[in-house]
Design a protein around this motif. Structure first.
Motif, short mmCIF file in Angstrom:
data_model
loop_
_atom_site.label_atom_id
_atom_site.label_comp_id
_atom_site.label_asym_id
_atom_site.label_seq_id
_atom_site.Cartn_x
_atom_site.Cartn_y
_atom_site.Cartn_z
N ALA A 41 0.86 -1.19 0.00
CA ALA A 41 0.00 0.00 0.00
C ALA A 41 0.89 1.23 0.00
CB ALA A 41 -0.91 0.01 1.22
N TYR A 42 0.70 2.09 -0.99
CA TYR A 42 1.56 3.27 -1.11
C TYR A 42 0.69 4.47 -1.47
CZ TYR A 42 5.37 6.29 -2.72
OH TYR A 42 6.26 7.33 -2.87
N LEU A 43 0.79 5.50 -0.65
CA LEU A 43 0.02 6.73 -0.89
C LEU A 43 0.90 7.92 -0.57
CD1 LEU A 43 -2.76 8.07 -1.52
CD2 LEU A 43 -3.22 7.97 0.95
N ARG A 44 0.97 8.86 -1.51
CA ARG A 44 1.77 10.06 -1.28
C ARG A 44 1.06 11.29 -1.82
NH1 ARG A 44 4.57 11.94 -5.87
NH2 ARG A 44 4.55 10.49 -7.62
N ASN A 45 1.44 12.41 -1.28
CA ASN A 45 0.97 13.71 -1.78
C ASN A 45 2.21 14.51 -2.16
OD1 ASN A 45 -0.31 16.06 -2.40
ND2 ASN A 45 -1.11 16.47 -0.34
N ARG A 46 2.47 14.54 -3.47
CA ARG A 46 3.71 15.12 -3.98
C ARG A 46 4.90 14.40 -3.34
NH1 ARG A 46 2.57 19.54 -7.09
NH2 ARG A 46 0.51 20.47 -6.80
N LYS A 102 5.49 14.06 -0.09
CA LYS A 102 5.17 13.54 1.25
C LYS A 102 4.57 12.15 1.14
CE LYS A 102 2.47 14.42 5.43
NZ LYS A 102 1.45 15.29 6.09
N VAL A 103 5.24 11.14 1.71
CA VAL A 103 4.74 9.77 1.71
C VAL A 103 3.82 9.60 2.93
CG1 VAL A 103 5.34 7.33 1.86
CG2 VAL A 103 6.78 8.90 0.53
N ILE A 104 2.56 9.22 2.67
CA ILE A 104 1.57 9.07 3.72
C ILE A 104 1.50 7.62 4.20
CG2 ILE A 104 -0.88 9.34 4.29
CD1 ILE A 104 -0.94 11.50 2.04
N ILE A 105 1.49 6.68 3.28
CA ILE A 105 1.48 5.25 3.60
C ILE A 105 2.47 4.54 2.70
CG2 ILE A 105 0.11 3.12 3.65
CD1 ILE A 105 -2.39 4.84 3.97
N ASN A 106 3.28 3.67 3.27
CA ASN A 106 4.17 2.81 2.50
C ASN A 106 4.37 1.54 3.32
OD1 ASN A 106 5.95 1.65 0.73
ND2 ASN A 106 7.66 3.02 1.20
#
Length: 256
Positions: A213-218, A220-224
């Motif tokens: 699971a990988y989520l980022r905003n630009r 900034k990594v939110i979930i990895n």
């Protein structure tokens, strides 16, 4: 495979989430970006774009589909996958990661780096003449892989030899569309496979993969994080291993 209608109803009833299913061409025709980057389809704001298509060149028959992909990428909607995450799963990136001193960019423990590197099979571009000649002479030891998703795309055996000979003769830009990979020969074991309601005993091999699971905003990594696994089991006599394409069956791990 879950029924798409069931998923749509469940999301609406349980979580109040509305889903809209559109082709890439329809997104290009009906979509636009607001001034703050929100993706709008017929005026409706879209929070997440989940790609059920867009993984094959056949999914982009015209420039309209490419414009739709670009429109979603430019938007603030969460993309699953984003174009960068999509590309990182290609065979070419696997080849780059296997090169010397590349893992050191992502791991700082030498022991872990060596453990990861020991798991790599050989990966080469078709610009490596000596490896290409080895593959032509002994195609059974290699797999020719295009930059494609899912089963049914890899090339083996005599077809591999013929494809390499043709590509070298043509000298075309197609060379960059493939990589050569060392073929892996895992030990087979007996197993019962269920297909279309029928059970059969076969010698099989399994592939074990980890979901991420990988989520980022630009930047900034939110979930990895890892979030589960998938085991695919197929008859040892088969080359391909896709579940949806009918080559493999889903399986579970039982540790003893």
């Amino acid at each position: 495979m879950y029924d798409q209608y069931w998923i749509t109803v469940a999301l609406k009833e349980r979580y109040g989430v509305t889903t809209i299913r559109k082709t890439l061409a329809a997104i290009e025709a009906e979509g636009e970006l607001s001034s703050d980057g929100t993706l709008l389809l017929n005026g409706c704001p879209i929070a997440l774009v989940y790609f059920r298509a867009g993984y094959s060149p056949n999914d982009y028959p015209s420039e309209a589909e490419w414009r739709a992909r670009k429109l979603s990428e430019r938007s603030s909607a969460i993309k699953c996958p984003s174009i960068s995450y999509h590309l990182v799963g290609t065979k070419k990136i696997q080849q780059e990661l296997a090169k010397e001193n590349v893992l050191e960019r992502f791991l700082d423990n030498k022991g872990n780096i060596e453990k990861v590197r020991q798991c790599f099979a050989g990966l080469w571009s078709l610009e490596n003449d000596s490896i290409v000649m080895s593959a032509i002479e002994s195609p059974e030891l290699f797999v020719l892989k295009p930059q494609r998703e899912g089963g049914g795309n890899n090339i083996y055996g005599d077809n591999l030899r013929e494809t390499l000979v043709r590509l070298r003769k043509d000298g075309s830009n197609e060379l960059a569309a493939y990589i050569l990979m060392q073929r892996i020969f895992p030990p087979a074991s007996p197993c019962y496979l269920v297909r279309d309601g029928a059970c059969a005993k076969e010698n099989v091999v399994s592939e074990f993969g980890i979901f991420g699971a990988y989520l980022r905003n630009r930047e900034k990594v939110i979930i990895n994080d890892q979030c589960g696994y998938l085991t695919r089991t197929k008859a040892a006599t088969l080359n391909e291993g896709g579940v949806v394409t009918g080559y493999a069956s889903l399986n579970s791990i039982f540790l003893t």
